[in-house]
Design a protein around this motif. Structure first.
Motif, mmCIF file in Angstrom:
data_model
loop_
_atom_site.group_PDB
_atom_site.id
_atom_site.type_symbol
_atom_site.label_atom_id
_atom_site.label_comp_id
_atom_site.label_asym_id
_atom_site.label_seq_id
_atom_site.Cartn_x
_atom_site.Cartn_y
_atom_site.Cartn_z
ATOM 1 N N HIS A 1 63.002 81.798 37.543
ATOM 2 C CA HIS A 1 63.905 82.667 36.794
ATOM 3 C C HIS A 1 64.927 83.310 37.727
ATOM 4 C CE1 HIS A 1 60.624 82.434 33.791
ATOM 5 N NE2 HIS A 1 61.624 82.545 32.934
ATOM 6 N N VAL A 2 66.188 83.205 37.336
ATOM 7 C CA VAL A 2 67.272 83.883 38.050
ATOM 8 C C VAL A 2 68.148 84.580 37.006
ATOM 9 C CG1 VAL A 2 67.320 82.497 40.141
ATOM 10 C CG2 VAL A 2 68.475 81.626 38.138
ATOM 11 N N PRO A 3 68.003 85.877 36.831
ATOM 12 C CA PRO A 3 67.399 86.834 37.747
ATOM 13 C C PRO A 3 65.872 86.844 37.710
ATOM 14 C CG PRO A 3 68.131 87.971 35.781
ATOM 15 C CD PRO A 3 68.626 86.549 35.664
ATOM 16 N N SER A 4 65.302 87.277 38.843
ATOM 17 C CA SER A 4 63.860 87.492 38.897
ATOM 18 C C SER A 4 63.454 88.482 37.814
ATOM 19 C CB SER A 4 63.466 88.066 40.266
ATOM 20 O OG SER A 4 63.837 87.201 41.307
ATOM 21 N N LYS A 5 62.301 88.246 37.221
ATOM 22 C CA LYS A 5 61.854 89.141 36.157
ATOM 23 C C LYS A 5 61.582 90.555 36.662
ATOM 24 C CE LYS A 5 59.999 85.827 32.828
ATOM 25 N NZ LYS A 5 58.781 85.361 32.105
ATOM 26 N N CYS A 6 61.368 90.711 37.982
ATOM 27 C CA CYS A 6 61.141 92.055 38.525
ATOM 28 C C CYS A 6 62.378 92.936 38.378
ATOM 29 C CB CYS A 6 60.709 91.983 39.988
ATOM 30 S SG CYS A 6 61.998 91.443 41.142
ATOM 31 N N ASN B 1 58.807 78.737 45.183
ATOM 32 C CA ASN B 1 58.688 79.643 44.041
ATOM 33 C C ASN B 1 57.521 80.606 44.226
ATOM 34 O OD1 ASN B 1 59.425 80.652 41.518
ATOM 35 N ND2 ASN B 1 58.042 79.280 40.445
ATOM 36 N N ASN B 2 56.378 80.075 44.629
ATOM 37 C CA ASN B 2 55.212 80.930 44.856
ATOM 38 C C ASN B 2 55.429 81.870 46.037
ATOM 39 O OD1 ASN B 2 53.859 79.669 42.747
ATOM 40 N ND2 ASN B 2 52.918 78.136 44.080
ATOM 41 N N GLY B 3 56.192 81.409 47.020
ATOM 42 C CA GLY B 3 56.420 82.219 48.209
ATOM 43 C C GLY B 3 57.260 83.456 47.960
ATOM 44 N N PHE B 4 58.042 83.454 46.890
ATOM 45 C CA PHE B 4 58.876 84.619 46.585
ATOM 46 C C PHE B 4 58.117 85.710 45.831
ATOM 47 C CE2 PHE B 4 62.441 81.432 46.800
ATOM 48 C CZ PHE B 4 63.069 81.990 47.901
ATOM 49 N N SER B 5 56.969 85.396 45.273
ATOM 50 C CA SER B 5 56.293 86.322 44.354
ATOM 51 C C SER B 5 55.974 87.666 44.996
ATOM 52 C CB SER B 5 55.015 85.680 43.813
ATOM 53 O OG SER B 5 55.321 84.540 43.037
ATOM 54 N N ALA B 6 55.418 87.646 46.208
ATOM 55 C CA ALA B 6 55.035 88.900 46.862
ATOM 56 C C ALA B 6 56.257 89.760 47.155
ATOM 57 C CB ALA B 6 54.262 88.610 48.145
ATOM 58 N N LYS C 1 67.712 84.777 47.278
ATOM 59 C CA LYS C 1 67.096 83.817 46.358
ATOM 60 C C LYS C 1 67.807 83.837 45.012
ATOM 61 C CE LYS C 1 63.752 83.684 42.862
ATOM 62 N NZ LYS C 1 63.612 84.450 41.620
ATOM 63 N N ASN C 2 68.086 85.023 44.500
ATOM 64 C CA ASN C 2 68.766 85.132 43.217
ATOM 65 C C ASN C 2 70.224 84.701 43.311
ATOM 66 O OD1 ASN C 2 67.162 86.521 40.821
ATOM 67 N ND2 ASN C 2 66.363 87.323 42.753
ATOM 68 N N ALA C 3 70.882 85.027 44.412
ATOM 69 C CA ALA C 3 72.277 84.617 44.584
ATOM 70 C C ALA C 3 72.397 83.096 44.588
ATOM 71 C CB ALA C 3 72.840 85.200 45.878
ATOM 72 N N LYS C 4 71.499 82.424 45.294
ATOM 73 C CA LYS C 4 71.519 80.959 45.296
ATOM 74 C C LYS C 4 71.267 80.416 43.891
ATOM 75 C CE LYS C 4 70.221 79.860 50.065
ATOM 76 N NZ LYS C 4 69.319 79.032 50.898
ATOM 77 N N GLY C 5 70.338 81.048 43.182
ATOM 78 C CA GLY C 5 70.046 80.613 41.823
ATOM 79 C C GLY C 5 71.220 80.815 40.886
#
Length: 240
Positions: free
Chosen positions: A32-37, A57-62, A134-138
């Motif tokens: 998801h871009v933007p991140s749901k956070c 994708n999993n690496g960005f979660s934390a 991450k979001n900017a690239k997305g």
């Protein structure tokens, strides 16, 4: 949000935006871009997603969880906010007490909020930057079909209310928006938005009013701007 089908070169979709791994060789996820956070429930329909490798994708979660703690603590003005006045912040920080304790400790980390006295936090800037890039690239890929595989040239993060009037005006608007050389590629989602105004407010794509908006333009390279909770601004640029 409205669904927009792109008609870009599909060959641009063969790599992970973040590690450049061939997506045909690994397990993938929709990111998801933007991140749901960044967002508030209930989430809007048709949130933008891009396909990346599952490992990235999993690496960005934390880091996304960490980012959520930072922004909610700052907006609530406390690392232990009152659940009645700030229920969302109270829930997130209560479930992440280890992060809350670290945010209260001044160290060598960059202070992003130096004028938010009497309350401030001391976040790890690298973690904040990773989530924003991450979001900017997305956003760049989703809107323009452009995979930005290199690190950005500049990353700027700031509370938008601390900008001077001139800097705020420059951030909010692009001087080159009317230049045809900076128009999006035909077939891209951004070209569709320019022609139809879907989800647009001026130059900005509004995901949730007052919660998250972003803008992407190609003048002088590629620039992504974001505003989170009408408080935190970011500008990420790749120069030619």
């Amino acid at each position: 949000m409205q669904f927009i089908r792109p008609f870009c070169d599909e060959r641009q979709s063969t790599w992970c935006l973040h590690c450049t791994t061939s997506l045909s060789e690994v397990r993938t996820n929709k990111d998801h871009v933007p991140s749901k956070c960044f967002l508030k429930k209930p989430y809007p329909e048709n949130l933008p997603t891009v396909e990346i490798c599952a490992e990235c994708n999993n690496g960005f979660s934390a880091d996304e969880n960490y980012f959520a703690c930072v922004i909610h603590a700052v907006l609530a003005g406390s690392l232990s906010p009152d659940p009645q006045h700030h229920p969302e912040a109270a829930k997130i920080l209560r479930h992440n007490q280890g992060i809350a304790r670290r945010l209260n400790t001044q160290s060598e980390q960059v202070d992003l909020f130096p004028h938010e006295l009497p309350f401030t936090v001391y976040p790890d800037y690298k973690r904040i930057e990773r989530v924003l890039v991450k979001n900017a690239k997305g956003h760049a890929f989703y809107e323009y079909g452009e995979p930005m595989l290199e690190s950005p040239s500049t990353v700027e993060v700031f509370p938008i209310h601390q900008l001077s009037a001139d800097n705020r005006a420059r951030f909010e608007s692009s001087e080159d928006v009317g230049d045809l050389s900076a128009w999006p590629e035909v077939g891209s989602r951004m070209m569709d938005r320019v022609m139809t105004g879907r989800d647009m407010l001026g130059e900005w794509i509004v995901v949730e009013d007052g919660i998250y908006r972003y803008a992407v333009d190609q003048a002088g390279g590629l620039r992504v701007r974001m505003v989170i909770r009408d408080y935190l601004g970011a500008q990420i640029q790749w120069f030619h």
